[in-house]
Design a protein around this motif. Structure first.
Motif, short mmCIF file in Angstrom:
data_model
loop_
_atom_site.label_atom_id
_atom_site.label_comp_id
_atom_site.label_asym_id
_atom_site.label_seq_id
_atom_site.Cartn_x
_atom_site.Cartn_y
_atom_site.Cartn_z
N GLY A 1 48.97 37.24 39.21
CA GLY A 1 48.21 36.73 38.07
C GLY A 1 46.79 37.25 38.09
O GLY A 1 46.21 37.45 39.14
N GLY A 2 46.25 37.49 36.92
CA GLY A 2 44.90 38.02 36.82
C GLY A 2 44.88 39.53 36.91
O GLY A 2 45.92 40.19 36.74
N SER A 3 43.73 40.08 37.20
CA SER A 3 43.54 41.53 37.25
C SER A 3 42.64 41.93 38.40
O SER A 3 41.81 41.16 38.85
N ARG A 4 42.82 43.17 38.82
CA ARG A 4 41.97 43.78 39.83
C ARG A 4 41.17 44.86 39.11
O ARG A 4 41.72 45.75 38.48
N VAL A 5 39.86 44.78 39.21
CA VAL A 5 38.99 45.78 38.57
C VAL A 5 38.12 46.42 39.64
O VAL A 5 37.66 45.75 40.56
N VAL A 6 37.94 47.73 39.51
CA VAL A 6 37.04 48.47 40.39
C VAL A 6 35.97 49.09 39.51
O VAL A 6 36.28 49.86 38.60
N LEU A 7 34.74 48.74 39.79
CA LEU A 7 33.63 49.30 39.02
C LEU A 7 33.02 50.48 39.75
O LEU A 7 33.16 50.60 40.98
N LEU A 8 32.35 51.35 39.03
CA LEU A 8 31.76 52.54 39.64
C LEU A 8 30.46 52.24 40.37
O LEU A 8 30.11 52.93 41.31
N ASP A 9 29.75 51.22 39.93
CA ASP A 9 28.44 50.90 40.51
C ASP A 9 28.49 49.51 41.13
O ASP A 9 28.85 48.54 40.46
N PRO A 10 28.14 49.38 42.40
CA PRO A 10 28.15 48.04 43.04
C PRO A 10 27.25 47.03 42.34
O PRO A 10 27.52 45.83 42.35
N ARG A 11 26.18 47.50 41.70
CA ARG A 11 25.29 46.57 40.98
C ARG A 11 26.00 46.00 39.75
O ARG A 11 25.84 44.82 39.43
N ASP A 12 26.79 46.84 39.08
CA ASP A 12 27.59 46.35 37.96
C ASP A 12 28.62 45.33 38.45
O ASP A 12 28.87 44.32 37.79
#
Length: 80
Positions: free
Chosen positions: A34-45
């Motif tokens: 359930g839910g989602s896994r997201v990977v962002l490019l910038d750790p600050r984001d």
């Protein structure tokens, strides 16, 4: 600071939120648990998204689809 976040939202809702705040994503995938896994490019984001979604964060273990491509070293530990 990790760029990976597990959120109790659909991938499309996360994509819309990231577009609204101009957060750059590497990938977003639905989780089997359930839910989602997201990977962002910038750790600050990623940190800003954690603050925005603080009540929707998934803490603890999640179950990912076996079809995801894991970036792992070959069994002998050497790179090809």
């Amino acid at each position: 600071m990790s760029r990976v976040i597990h959120i109790d939202q659909s991938p499309s809702a996360i994509e819309a939120l990231c577009a609204k705040h101009m957060f750059r994503m590497s990938t977003v995938e639905p989780l089997l648990s359930g839910g989602s896994r997201v990977v962002l490019l910038d750790p600050r984001d990623a940190e800003a998204l954690r603050v925005i979604m603080k009540h929707k964060l998934i803490l603890g273990e999640v179950k990912r689809s076996p079809s995801h491509i894991a970036r792992q070293l070959p069994p002998n530990g050497s790179r090809r």
